[in-house]
Scaffold this motif. Structure first.
Motif, PDB file in Angstrom:
ATOM      1  N   VAL A   3       0.779  -1.020   0.056  1.00 58.98           N
ATOM      2  CA  VAL A   3       0.037   0.155   0.014  1.00 58.98           C
ATOM      3  C   VAL A   3       0.777   1.217  -0.268  1.00 58.98           C
ATOM      4  O   VAL A   3       1.755   1.530   0.841  1.00 58.98           O
ATOM      5  CB  VAL A   3      -1.055   0.068   1.449  1.00 58.98           C
ATOM      6  CG1 VAL A   3      -1.879   1.290   1.133  1.00 58.98           C
ATOM      7  CG2 VAL A   3      -1.729  -1.341   1.109  1.00 58.98           C
ATOM      8  N   TYR A  30       1.574   3.696   3.223  1.00 60.48           N
ATOM      9  CA  TYR A  30       1.223   3.149   4.410  1.00 60.48           C
ATOM     10  C   TYR A  30       2.674   2.912   5.378  1.00 60.48           C
ATOM     11  O   TYR A  30       3.605   2.439   4.656  1.00 60.48           O
ATOM     12  CB  TYR A  30       0.503   1.688   4.277  1.00 60.48           C
ATOM     13  CG  TYR A  30       0.353   1.187   5.587  1.00 60.48           C
ATOM     14  CD1 TYR A  30      -0.674   1.783   6.426  1.00 60.48           C
ATOM     15  CD2 TYR A  30       1.275   0.111   5.878  1.00 60.48           C
ATOM     16  CE1 TYR A  30      -0.955   0.815   7.605  1.00 60.48           C
ATOM     17  CE2 TYR A  30       1.020  -0.523   7.081  1.00 60.48           C
ATOM     18  CZ  TYR A  30       0.006  -0.125   8.046  1.00 60.48           C
ATOM     19  OH  TYR A  30      -0.154  -0.712   9.108  1.00 60.48           O
ATOM     20  N   ARG A  31       2.191   3.284   6.305  1.00 61.09           N
ATOM     21  CA  ARG A  31       3.417   3.066   7.413  1.00 61.09           C
ATOM     22  C   ARG A  31       2.970   2.448   8.759  1.00 61.09           C
ATOM     23  O   ARG A  31       1.835   3.000   9.225  1.00 61.09           O
ATOM     24  CB  ARG A  31       4.256   4.527   7.925  1.00 61.09           C
ATOM     25  CG  ARG A  31       4.592   5.348   6.739  1.00 61.09           C
ATOM     26  CD  ARG A  31       5.784   4.674   6.126  1.00 61.09           C
ATOM     27  NE  ARG A  31       6.638   5.362   5.130  1.00 61.09           N
ATOM     28  CZ  ARG A  31       6.024   5.291   3.709  1.00 61.09           C
ATOM     29  NH1 ARG A  31       5.166   4.624   3.583  1.00 61.09           N
ATOM     30  NH2 ARG A  31       6.689   6.086   2.829  1.00 61.09           N
TER      31      ARG A  31
END
Length: 77
Positions: free
Chosen positions: A17, A20-21
């Protein structure tokens, strides 16, 4: 070989994604992960691995498990 393939698939899944993190706050780690783990409830994501840290070499862990977030690893022990 099977373990390496699983880890490669895990890396793809974590990075799939864009933007995203995984960077939970301490409170989120406790309430959303540790508490649910103790209660044997489903975790929101499975980025935290069960590992015997005390008998493991950090370099071996880094080679075996994919990084999550900003070059970090998360483990239950």
């Amino acid at each position: 070989i099977e373990m390496m393939r699983c880890e490669a698939e895990e890396r793809k899944r974590i990075d799939c994604v864009p933007g995203y993190r995984f960077k939970p706050k301490d409170e989120e780690l406790i309430l959303d992960y540790l508490k649910r783990k103790v209660e044997k409830s489903n975790l929101p994501m499975d980025y935290i691995r069960d590992v015997e840290l005390y008998g493991s070499d950090p370099d071996d862990l880094a080679a075996k498990y994919a990084k999550v977030g900003d070059d970090e690893w998360y483990f239950f022990t």
